[in-house]
Motif scaffolding. Structure first.
Motif, PDB file in Angstrom:
ATOM      1  N   ASN A  79       0.916  -1.271   0.097  1.00  0.00           N
ATOM      2  CA  ASN A  79      -0.014   0.001   0.095  1.00  0.00           C
ATOM      3  C   ASN A  79       0.910   1.419   0.012  1.00  0.00           C
ATOM      4  N   GLY A  80       0.267   2.261  -0.809  1.00  0.00           N
ATOM      5  CA  GLY A  80       1.016   3.586  -0.489  1.00  0.00           C
ATOM      6  C   GLY A  80       0.227   4.696  -0.266  1.00  0.00           C
ATOM      7  N   LEU A  81      -0.576   4.261   0.577  1.00  0.00           N
ATOM      8  CA  LEU A  81      -1.706   5.383   1.073  1.00  0.00           C
ATOM      9  C   LEU A  81      -1.019   6.519   1.824  1.00  0.00           C
ATOM     10  N   LYS A  82      -1.500   7.598   1.860  1.00  0.00           N
ATOM     11  CA  LYS A  82      -0.972   8.826   2.641  1.00  0.00           C
ATOM     12  C   LYS A  82      -1.411   8.685   3.946  1.00  0.00           C
ATOM     13  N   ASP A  83      -0.017   8.070   4.816  1.00  0.00           N
ATOM     14  CA  ASP A  83      -0.233   7.630   6.210  1.00  0.00           C
ATOM     15  C   ASP A  83       1.281   7.961   6.785  1.00  0.00           C
ATOM     16  N   PRO A  84       1.329   8.318   7.895  1.00  0.00           N
ATOM     17  CA  PRO A  84       2.571   8.596   8.619  1.00  0.00           C
ATOM     18  C   PRO A  84       3.386   7.236   8.561  1.00  0.00           C
ATOM     19  N   LYS A  85       2.705   6.166   8.573  1.00  0.00           N
ATOM     20  CA  LYS A  85       3.460   4.708   8.524  1.00  0.00           C
ATOM     21  C   LYS A  85       3.961   4.297   7.331  1.00  0.00           C
ATOM     22  N   THR A  86       3.464   4.888   6.098  1.00  0.00           N
ATOM     23  CA  THR A  86       3.662   4.415   4.933  1.00  0.00           C
ATOM     24  C   THR A  86       5.097   4.289   4.238  1.00  0.00           C
ATOM     25  N   GLU A  87       5.906   5.334   4.884  1.00  0.00           N
ATOM     26  CA  GLU A  87       7.307   5.435   4.207  1.00  0.00           C
ATOM     27  C   GLU A  87       7.932   4.093   4.750  1.00  0.00           C
ATOM     28  N   GLN A  88       7.984   3.795   6.072  1.00  0.00           N
ATOM     29  CA  GLN A  88       8.460   2.649   6.742  1.00  0.00           C
ATOM     30  C   GLN A  88       7.845   1.361   6.171  1.00  0.00           C
ATOM     31  N   THR A  89       6.745   1.350   5.724  1.00  0.00           N
ATOM     32  CA  THR A  89       6.076   0.108   5.055  1.00  0.00           C
ATOM     33  C   THR A  89       6.788  -0.151   3.890  1.00  0.00           C
ATOM     34  N   ILE A  90       6.620   0.970   3.006  1.00  0.00           N
ATOM     35  CA  ILE A  90       7.359   0.710   1.574  1.00  0.00           C
ATOM     36  C   ILE A  90       8.823   0.359   1.571  1.00  0.00           C
ATOM     37  N   THR A  91       9.505   0.984   2.744  1.00  0.00           N
ATOM     38  CA  THR A  91      10.913   0.600   2.720  1.00  0.00           C
ATOM     39  C   THR A  91      11.104  -0.806   3.094  1.00  0.00           C
ATOM     40  N   SER A  92      10.281  -1.320   4.086  1.00  0.00           N
ATOM     41  CA  SER A  92      10.016  -2.615   4.591  1.00  0.00           C
ATOM     42  C   SER A  92       9.945  -3.578   3.482  1.00  0.00           C
ATOM     43  N   ALA A  93       9.163  -3.120   2.463  1.00  0.00           N
ATOM     44  CA  ALA A  93       8.409  -4.032   1.477  1.00  0.00           C
ATOM     45  C   ALA A  93       9.603  -4.386   0.395  1.00  0.00           C
ATOM     46  N   PHE A  94      10.589  -3.355   0.368  1.00  0.00           N
ATOM     47  CA  PHE A  94      11.675  -3.125  -0.779  1.00  0.00           C
ATOM     48  C   PHE A  94      12.949  -4.366  -0.036  1.00  0.00           C
ATOM     49  N   TYR A  95      12.784  -4.064   1.502  1.00  0.00           N
ATOM     50  CA  TYR A  95      13.744  -5.249   2.213  1.00  0.00           C
ATOM     51  C   TYR A  95      13.382  -6.593   2.078  1.00  0.00           C
ATOM     52  N   VAL A  96      11.882  -6.891   2.132  1.00  0.00           N
ATOM     53  CA  VAL A  96      11.420  -8.160   2.133  1.00  0.00           C
ATOM     54  C   VAL A  96      11.712  -8.677   0.529  1.00  0.00           C
ATOM     55  N   ALA A  97      11.456  -7.801  -0.372  1.00  0.00           N
ATOM     56  CA  ALA A  97      11.576  -8.290  -1.710  1.00  0.00           C
ATOM     57  C   ALA A  97      13.121  -8.582  -2.062  1.00  0.00           C
ATOM     58  N   ASN A  98      13.987  -7.804  -1.531  1.00  0.00           N
ATOM     59  CA  ASN A  98      15.347  -8.144  -1.599  1.00  0.00           C
ATOM     60  C   ASN A  98      15.760  -9.642  -1.024  1.00  0.00           C
ATOM     61  N   GLN A  99      15.318  -9.750   0.351  1.00  0.00           N
ATOM     62  CA  GLN A  99      15.784 -10.973   0.927  1.00  0.00           C
ATOM     63  C   GLN A  99      14.840 -12.295   0.304  1.00  0.00           C
ATOM     64  N   LEU A 100      13.716 -12.066  -0.169  1.00  0.00           N
ATOM     65  CA  LEU A 100      13.015 -13.344  -0.878  1.00  0.00           C
ATOM     66  C   LEU A 100      13.315 -13.232  -2.486  1.00  0.00           C
ATOM     67  N   GLU A 101      14.060 -12.385  -2.956  1.00  0.00           N
ATOM     68  CA  GLU A 101      14.593 -12.354  -4.153  1.00  0.00           C
ATOM     69  C   GLU A 101      13.327 -11.949  -5.252  1.00  0.00           C
ATOM     70  N   ALA A 102      12.330 -11.370  -4.793  1.00  0.00           N
ATOM     71  CA  ALA A 102      11.274 -10.766  -5.608  1.00  0.00           C
ATOM     72  C   ALA A 102      11.644  -9.740  -6.511  1.00  0.00           C
ATOM     73  N   ASN A 103      11.381  -9.997  -7.803  1.00  0.00           N
ATOM     74  CA  ASN A 103      11.724  -8.776  -8.674  1.00  0.00           C
ATOM     75  C   ASN A 103      10.679  -7.781  -9.095  1.00  0.00           C
ATOM     76  N   LYS A 104       9.574  -7.968  -8.895  1.00  0.00           N
ATOM     77  CA  LYS A 104       8.578  -6.780  -9.107  1.00  0.00           C
ATOM     78  C   LYS A 104       7.706  -6.385  -7.638  1.00  0.00           C
ATOM     79  N   ILE A 105       7.821  -5.130  -7.770  1.00  0.00           N
ATOM     80  CA  ILE A 105       6.829  -4.325  -6.701  1.00  0.00           C
ATOM     81  C   ILE A 105       5.874  -3.357  -7.209  1.00  0.00           C
ATOM     82  N   THR A 106       4.580  -3.605  -6.744  1.00  0.00           N
ATOM     83  CA  THR A 106       3.633  -2.494  -7.251  1.00  0.00           C
ATOM     84  C   THR A 106       3.351  -2.037  -5.894  1.00  0.00           C
ATOM     85  N   ILE A 107       3.357  -0.392  -6.110  1.00  0.00           N
ATOM     86  CA  ILE A 107       2.823   0.413  -5.102  1.00  0.00           C
ATOM     87  C   ILE A 107       1.485   1.024  -5.379  1.00  0.00           C
ATOM     88  N   VAL A 108       0.566   0.424  -4.498  1.00  0.00           N
ATOM     89  CA  VAL A 108      -0.767   0.635  -4.921  1.00  0.00           C
ATOM     90  C   VAL A 108      -1.180   2.068  -4.244  1.00  0.00           C
TER      91      VAL A 108
END
Length: 282
Positions: free
Chosen positions: A141-170
């Motif tokens: 999720n990319g909704l406007k919220d104080p937590k969203t920057e941390q959430t998106i950053t964590s999503a990229f970390y998870v993608a990196n560790q799991l070797e996922a190559n595509k991220i969609t920010i909704v």
């Protein structure tokens, strides 16, 4: 900003037919994230139970899996919640329930109570497997919220560790932000112009967040920004389903109140029908 959000992972262990698949999923994630794994069993300890668990987890000896078994008697929800707090668990793994004769999954009553009360992040798995199914596409999720920057950053970390190559920010955008009654071509054009302006503003906000993410997590990734006008929670869940995402990552609600139980919260839409595996980040 924490780039390694999961240092300890917990999973409730029941000696059911799914035991091996659940343990393999939890152990793999612990290895990928370099985290300690806590196996929480609601019940008395016994040598037989301990041996069963260690025999299954022998597969991960080569990966230096660090794990601890916690035996505790009591009511399941309170045992899991108290253990998560005592052991400082960062991520709790819960299983979903499949509706009879339907390929649909939901969160059962015990898991739902835990999800509403727990203070750590939650991973809801719909189809745990012994053989790893690669994670290729993550929706966040990319909704406007104080937590969203941390959430998106964590999503990229998870993608990196799991070797996922595509991220969609909704970017979920409420229809009320376009207060135009469409009854002719002129009003339709006006509504479309307003939507385009909102989309540009949202894209600019998300791109600013992506610019702050360490390059080693964002490089070699296909990154897509997807604006959706609709109901929060329902829209992103539907998108994750139709785009066949392997993992949906969401912010945890700021506060679950009595009213959230009467009028479904955005997370509640997801819990009612899980579109895929869901990670709810605190």
């Amino acid at each position: 900003m924490s780039i390694k959000p999961f240092k300890s992972i917990g999973i409730g262990v029941a000696f059911s037919p799914n035991l091996k698949a659940n343990l393999f999923e939890a152990a793999r994630l612990s290895v990928f994230f370099g985290a300690k794994l806590f196996l929480i069993h609601v019940g008395e300890s016994s040598l037989e139970k301990t041996n069963t668990l260690s025999n299954i987890l022998k597969h991960f000896e080569k990966d230096n899996l660090n794990y601890e078994v916690v035996f505790k008697t009591g009511e399941p929800v309170s045992v899991i919640l108290s253990t998560a707090e005592e052991k400082n668990i960062d991520l709790l793994i819960l299983g979903a329930v499949q509706r009879e004769r339907l390929l649909k999954y939901y969160v059962g009553s015990i898991a739902r109570k835990i999800t509403r009360q727990v203070k750590c992040s939650i991973l809801l798995l719909i189809k745990p497997a012994v053989e790893r199914i690669p994670c290729q596409h993550i929706v966040v999720n990319g909704l406007k919220d104080p937590k969203t920057e941390q959430t998106i950053t964590s999503a990229f970390y998870v993608a990196n560790q799991l070797e996922a190559n595509k991220i969609t920010i909704v970017e979920e955008i409420n229809e009320s932000q376009v207060p135009v009654k469409i009854d002719d071509d002129k009003s339709l054009r006006r509504a479309n112009i307003m939507k385009e302006r909102i989309q540009l503003r949202e894209h600019s906000r998300i791109k600013e967040i992506i610019n702050h993410i360490p390059k080693n997590y964002s490089e070699n990734k296909t990154i897509k920004l997807q604006p959706i006008f609709g109901r929060k929670g329902y829209s992103i869940g539907h998108y994750a389903q139709i785009s066949r995402a392997d993992l949906l990552i969401m912010n945890a609600p700021s506060k679950m109140t009595f009213w959230d139980r009467l009028f479904p919260h955005d997370i509640e839409h997801i819990l009612t029908e899980l579109p895929t595996d869901v990670l709810i980040l605190q």
